[in-house]
Design a protein around this motif. Structure first.
Motif, PDB file in Angstrom:
ATOM      1  N   LYS A  60       0.774  -1.228   0.036  1.00 21.11           N
ATOM      2  CA  LYS A  60       0.115  -0.093  -0.166  1.00 21.11           C
ATOM      3  C   LYS A  60       0.931   1.395  -0.105  1.00 21.11           C
ATOM      4  O   LYS A  60       0.569   2.302  -0.939  1.00 21.11           O
ATOM      5  CB  LYS A  60      -0.973  -0.113   1.297  1.00 21.11           C
ATOM      6  N   ASP A  61       1.896   1.235   0.739  1.00 23.97           N
ATOM      7  CA  ASP A  61       2.652   2.527   0.699  1.00 23.97           C
ATOM      8  C   ASP A  61       3.674   2.703  -0.348  1.00 23.97           C
ATOM      9  O   ASP A  61       3.706   3.761  -0.754  1.00 23.97           O
ATOM     10  CB  ASP A  61       3.735   2.444   2.094  1.00 23.97           C
ATOM     11  N   SER A  62       4.000   1.579  -0.984  1.00 25.03           N
ATOM     12  CA  SER A  62       4.866   1.671  -2.027  1.00 25.03           C
ATOM     13  C   SER A  62       3.973   2.099  -3.267  1.00 25.03           C
ATOM     14  O   SER A  62       4.455   2.971  -4.009  1.00 25.03           O
ATOM     15  CB  SER A  62       5.304   0.283  -2.599  1.00 25.03           C
ATOM     16  N   ALA A  63       2.743   1.709  -3.357  1.00 22.32           N
ATOM     17  CA  ALA A  63       1.815   2.039  -4.222  1.00 22.32           C
ATOM     18  C   ALA A  63       1.438   3.630  -4.267  1.00 22.32           C
ATOM     19  O   ALA A  63       1.272   4.121  -5.377  1.00 22.32           O
ATOM     20  CB  ALA A  63       0.395   1.432  -3.964  1.00 22.32           C
ATOM     21  N   ARG A  64       1.373   4.188  -3.035  1.00 21.29           N
ATOM     22  CA  ARG A  64       1.147   5.580  -2.994  1.00 21.29           C
ATOM     23  C   ARG A  64       2.301   6.416  -3.753  1.00 21.29           C
ATOM     24  O   ARG A  64       2.176   7.370  -4.172  1.00 21.29           O
ATOM     25  CB  ARG A  64       0.921   5.930  -1.792  1.00 21.29           C
ATOM     26  N   VAL A  65       3.355   5.997  -3.143  1.00 20.51           N
ATOM     27  CA  VAL A  65       4.750   6.913  -3.618  1.00 20.51           C
ATOM     28  C   VAL A  65       4.860   6.595  -5.065  1.00 20.51           C
ATOM     29  O   VAL A  65       4.995   7.652  -6.036  1.00 20.51           O
ATOM     30  CB  VAL A  65       5.958   6.275  -2.952  1.00 20.51           C
ATOM     31  N   LEU A  66       4.734   5.415  -5.786  1.00 19.88           N
ATOM     32  CA  LEU A  66       4.848   5.233  -7.045  1.00 19.88           C
ATOM     33  C   LEU A  66       3.951   5.893  -7.998  1.00 19.88           C
ATOM     34  O   LEU A  66       4.241   6.655  -8.869  1.00 19.88           O
ATOM     35  CB  LEU A  66       4.594   3.719  -7.582  1.00 19.88           C
ATOM     36  N   THR A  67       2.290   6.029  -7.382  1.00 16.74           N
ATOM     37  CA  THR A  67       1.551   6.894  -8.054  1.00 16.74           C
ATOM     38  C   THR A  67       1.910   8.502  -8.099  1.00 16.74           C
ATOM     39  O   THR A  67       1.689   8.829  -8.996  1.00 16.74           O
ATOM     40  CB  THR A  67       0.235   6.992  -6.996  1.00 16.74           C
ATOM     41  N   SER A  68       2.635   8.731  -7.108  1.00 16.47           N
ATOM     42  CA  SER A  68       2.967  10.419  -7.121  1.00 16.47           C
ATOM     43  C   SER A  68       4.156  10.612  -7.840  1.00 16.47           C
ATOM     44  O   SER A  68       4.193  11.926  -8.327  1.00 16.47           O
ATOM     45  CB  SER A  68       3.273  10.862  -5.598  1.00 16.47           C
ATOM     46  N   MET A  69       4.953   9.856  -8.515  1.00 21.67           N
ATOM     47  CA  MET A  69       6.038   9.810  -9.256  1.00 21.67           C
ATOM     48  C   MET A  69       5.963   9.213 -10.715  1.00 21.67           C
ATOM     49  O   MET A  69       6.498   9.957 -11.694  1.00 21.67           O
ATOM     50  CB  MET A  69       6.995   9.465  -8.683  1.00 21.67           C
ATOM     51  N   ALA A  70       5.181   8.210 -10.836  1.00 24.52           N
ATOM     52  CA  ALA A  70       5.255   7.502 -12.117  1.00 24.52           C
ATOM     53  C   ALA A  70       3.766   7.702 -12.911  1.00 24.52           C
ATOM     54  O   ALA A  70       2.898   8.266 -12.499  1.00 24.52           O
ATOM     55  CB  ALA A  70       5.497   6.054 -12.154  1.00 24.52           C
ATOM     56  N   ASP A  71       3.751   7.441 -14.073  1.00 20.61           N
ATOM     57  CA  ASP A  71       2.380   7.362 -15.061  1.00 20.61           C
ATOM     58  C   ASP A  71       1.731   5.961 -15.011  1.00 20.61           C
ATOM     59  O   ASP A  71       0.870   5.993 -15.344  1.00 20.61           O
ATOM     60  CB  ASP A  71       2.612   8.020 -16.422  1.00 20.61           C
ATOM     61  N   VAL A  72       2.706   5.057 -14.848  1.00 22.98           N
ATOM     62  CA  VAL A  72       2.129   3.491 -15.208  1.00 22.98           C
ATOM     63  C   VAL A  72       3.016   2.638 -14.277  1.00 22.98           C
ATOM     64  O   VAL A  72       4.189   2.969 -14.245  1.00 22.98           O
ATOM     65  CB  VAL A  72       1.982   3.345 -16.575  1.00 22.98           C
ATOM     66  N   ILE A  73       2.437   1.650 -13.922  1.00 23.18           N
ATOM     67  CA  ILE A  73       3.235   0.494 -13.352  1.00 23.18           C
ATOM     68  C   ILE A  73       3.271  -0.745 -14.027  1.00 23.18           C
ATOM     69  O   ILE A  73       2.311  -1.260 -14.329  1.00 23.18           O
ATOM     70  CB  ILE A  73       2.796   0.183 -11.830  1.00 23.18           C
ATOM     71  N   VAL A  74       4.471  -1.277 -14.302  1.00 19.01           N
ATOM     72  CA  VAL A  74       4.507  -2.736 -14.923  1.00 19.01           C
ATOM     73  C   VAL A  74       4.822  -3.503 -13.725  1.00 19.01           C
ATOM     74  O   VAL A  74       6.066  -3.277 -13.089  1.00 19.01           O
ATOM     75  CB  VAL A  74       5.322  -2.834 -16.065  1.00 19.01           C
ATOM     76  N   ALA A  75       4.266  -4.593 -13.150  1.00 16.86           N
ATOM     77  CA  ALA A  75       4.621  -5.294 -11.977  1.00 16.86           C
ATOM     78  C   ALA A  75       4.627  -6.888 -12.241  1.00 16.86           C
ATOM     79  O   ALA A  75       3.814  -7.327 -13.052  1.00 16.86           O
ATOM     80  CB  ALA A  75       3.964  -5.046 -10.823  1.00 16.86           C
ATOM     81  N   ARG A  76       5.916  -7.563 -11.999  1.00 13.58           N
ATOM     82  CA  ARG A  76       6.099  -9.020 -12.147  1.00 13.58           C
ATOM     83  C   ARG A  76       6.235  -9.371 -10.574  1.00 13.58           C
ATOM     84  O   ARG A  76       6.898  -9.053 -10.034  1.00 13.58           O
ATOM     85  CB  ARG A  76       7.057  -9.284 -12.843  1.00 13.58           C
ATOM     86  N   VAL A  77       5.170 -10.332 -10.323  1.00 13.95           N
ATOM     87  CA  VAL A  77       5.234 -10.543  -8.821  1.00 13.95           C
ATOM     88  C   VAL A  77       4.954 -12.036  -8.671  1.00 13.95           C
ATOM     89  O   VAL A  77       4.668 -12.783  -9.526  1.00 13.95           O
ATOM     90  CB  VAL A  77       4.131  -9.726  -8.133  1.00 13.95           C
ATOM     91  N   HIS A  78       5.116 -12.500  -7.220  1.00 15.22           N
ATOM     92  CA  HIS A  78       4.875 -13.961  -7.133  1.00 15.22           C
ATOM     93  C   HIS A  78       3.361 -14.130  -7.117  1.00 15.22           C
ATOM     94  O   HIS A  78       2.731 -14.755  -7.775  1.00 15.22           O
ATOM     95  CB  HIS A  78       5.529 -14.316  -5.679  1.00 15.22           C
ATOM     96  N   GLY A  79       2.507 -13.380  -6.110  1.00 14.32           N
ATOM     97  CA  GLY A  79       1.060 -13.984  -5.786  1.00 14.32           C
ATOM     98  C   GLY A  79       0.308 -12.886  -6.457  1.00 14.32           C
ATOM     99  O   GLY A  79       0.615 -11.586  -6.637  1.00 14.32           O
ATOM    100  N   GLN A  80      -0.702 -13.307  -7.158  1.00 12.10           N
ATOM    101  CA  GLN A  80      -1.727 -12.552  -7.968  1.00 12.10           C
ATOM    102  C   GLN A  80      -2.237 -11.239  -7.015  1.00 12.10           C
ATOM    103  O   GLN A  80      -2.592 -10.362  -7.490  1.00 12.10           O
ATOM    104  CB  GLN A  80      -2.598 -13.175  -8.707  1.00 12.10           C
ATOM    105  N   GLU A  81      -2.435 -11.878  -5.756  1.00 12.67           N
ATOM    106  CA  GLU A  81      -2.879 -10.765  -4.795  1.00 12.67           C
ATOM    107  C   GLU A  81      -2.042  -9.590  -4.669  1.00 12.67           C
ATOM    108  O   GLU A  81      -2.601  -8.593  -4.243  1.00 12.67           O
ATOM    109  CB  GLU A  81      -3.338 -11.481  -3.429  1.00 12.67           C
ATOM    110  N   VAL A  82      -0.799  -9.597  -5.005  1.00 12.66           N
ATOM    111  CA  VAL A  82      -0.013  -8.328  -4.712  1.00 12.66           C
ATOM    112  C   VAL A  82      -0.257  -7.354  -5.900  1.00 12.66           C
ATOM    113  O   VAL A  82      -0.550  -6.350  -5.439  1.00 12.66           O
ATOM    114  CB  VAL A  82       1.618  -8.750  -4.826  1.00 12.66           C
ATOM    115  N   LEU A  83      -0.610  -8.030  -7.164  1.00  9.80           N
ATOM    116  CA  LEU A  83      -1.136  -7.169  -8.082  1.00  9.80           C
ATOM    117  C   LEU A  83      -2.239  -6.365  -7.774  1.00  9.80           C
ATOM    118  O   LEU A  83      -2.690  -5.239  -8.105  1.00  9.80           O
ATOM    119  CB  LEU A  83      -1.307  -8.006  -9.605  1.00  9.80           C
TER     120      LEU A  83
END
Ligand code: CP
Ligand code: NVA
Length: 321
Positions: free
Chosen positions: A92-115
Motif C-alpha cells: 500500500k505505501d509503495s503504491a502511493r509513492v509510485l503513484t506520485s512519481m510515475a504514470d504507469v506501473i508494470v509489475a511482475r510478482v509472485h502472488g496475483q494478490e500483490v498485483l
C-alpha cells in the motif's frame, strides 16, 4: 484514445473480445509504423513507467524499457533488491509513492494478490508483467504472432502440451474471448486451475471456442495448427525441479510425438526454454515462431503505454481476427 487508457491490465478476462482485438491491431500498427516505416512516434514524451519486478525477466523487462523509449518516455527498473515493496514497506505505501512519481506501473510478482493490492492502491494503471497465476501480456504477443502468420485467429486449433501454469491460464481466457479451439495435455496432477477452466468454458460459449483438457500429448496435438509449450519449472518452483522432470517424462515436443499432428503446425514457446521441453530441430526449425513471438512482446506491451494512438490511425492495418 483506445480502451486501455487509464485501465489496469491484470487479466484478459477483464476485457471484451473487441478490446483484445483492438490491442492486437494497435500493436501491429505500432510495429508497421515504427519498425517497417521508420516513423518516429513519440506520444509519451515526459511520461514514465515504474517497472516493479519481484522475479527475473529478459523479455518483459526489455519490452517495457525499449518500448517506453521508442514512444518517447522513460522507464525505471526496480528489481527485488532495489525496492522496499512487500519486504520493508507495505504494498500500500509503495503504491502511493509510485503513484506520485510515475504514470504507469508494470509489475511482475509472485502472488496475483500483490498485483490486485497494487492496483487497488495505485491511482495510475497497473499492468501485469506475470504472476504465479496469470501472464496476460504473453498471450497478446502470441496472438499477434499467430495473426501475422495465419492472417486470422478465430477458428485456429491450438495444442498446449506441458504444465497447467500461469501462461496456460491466460491462454484459456484469450482463446475463449477470441474463439480459438484449445486442446490441453498436462501430466496428471498438473492440470490448469479448475476455476479458470470453468470461467473460460463459460466465456467460450459466446465465441464458439471448444476446449479439451486431458493428459495425452498425442491426442492434444492431433490436427493442431499451433503447438505450444512452456517451461516445466516456472519461476519460484525451482525446488520442485527433480520431481517435475520425472513427472513430465513423455511430454517433450519432438517429431515422434507430432507424427499424427498433421502437416502444417507452427511452434510457440514464451521462453526461457530448456532442452527437455522441445528438441532443437523444432525449436530452431522452420515451424518455430519463437523469435517473432519474443519480439512481439515489445509491440504488444507498448500498447499498454501508448495512450495517444488514435482510432483512425489504426484502421488501415485492421485484419479480421
Ligand atoms: N516470456 C517472458 O515473459 O519472458 P521473461 O521471463 O524473460 O520476461
Ligand atoms: N511459466 C513461466 C513463464 C515465464 C515467462 C514462469 O512463470 O516462470
Amino acid at each position: 484514445a483506445h480502451s486501455l487508457v487509464g485501465r489496469d491490465f491484470l487479466s484478459l478476462n477483464h476485457f471484451k473480445s473487441e478490446d483484445i482485438k483492438q490491442f492486437l491491431w494497435t500493436a501491429k500498427d505500432l510495429k508497421t509504423r515504427i519498425k517497417d516505416n521508420g516513423e518516429i512516434f513519440q506520444p509519451l514524451v515526459g511520461k514514465s513507467a515504474a517497472l516493479v519486478f519481484q522475479k527475473r525477466s529478459t523479455r518483459t523487462r526489455l519490452s517495457a524499457e525499449m518500448g517506453m523509449t521508442k514512444l518517447g518516455g522513460s522507464a525505471c527498473f526496480l528489481g527485488p533488491d532495489d525496492i522496499h515493496l512487500g519486504v520493508n514497506e507495505s504494498v500500500k505505501d509503495s503504491a502511493r509513492v509510485l503513484t506520485s512519481m510515475a504514470d504507469v506501473i508494470v509489475a511482475r510478482v509472485h502472488g496475483q494478490e500483490v498485483l490486485d493490492e497494487l492496483a487497488n492502491e495505485a491511482r495510475i494503471p497497473v499492468i501485469s508483467g506475470l504472476s504465479d497465476f496469470l501472464h496476460p501480456l504473453q498471450i497478446l504477443a502470441d496472438f499477434m504472432t499467430l495473426q501475422e502468420h495465419f492472417g486470422y485467429l478465430r477458428g485456429l486449433k491450438i495444442a498446449w502440451i506441458g504444465d497447467g501454469n500461469n501462461v496456460l491460464h491466460s491462454l484459456l481466457y484469450g482463446c475463449a474471448k477470441i474463439g480459438i479451439d484449445l486442446n490441453v495435455a498436462t501430466p496428471a496432477g498438473y492440470e490448469p486451475d479448475a476455476t479458470v477452466t470453468n470461467d473460460a468454458l463459460k466465456l467460450a460459449g459466446k465465441t464458439g471456442a471448444s476446449f479439451r483438457i486431458g493428459n495425452d500429448p498425442r491426442q492434444a496435438a492431433y490436427r493442431a495448427d499451433v503447438i505450444v509449450t512452456d517451461t516445466w519449472v516456472s519461476l519460484g518452483q525451482e525446488q520442485e525441479k527433480q520431481k517435475r522432470l520425472k513427472d513430465f517424462a513423455g511430454f517433450q515436443i519432438n517429431r515422434k510425438m507430432l507424427k499424427e499432428a498433421g502437416g502444417s503446425w507452427v511452434f510457440l514457446h514464451c521462453l526461457p526454454r530448456k532442452k527437455e521441453e522441445v528438441t532443437d530441430d523444432i525449436f530452431y526449425g522452420e515451424e518455430s515462431l519463437v523469435w517473432q513471438e519474443a519480439e512481439n512482446r515489445m509491440w504488444t506491451l507498448m500498447v499498454s503505454f501508448s495512450c495517444d494512438v488514435r482510432q483512425n490511425d489504426i484502421q488501415d492495418n485492421r485484419s479480421s481476427c
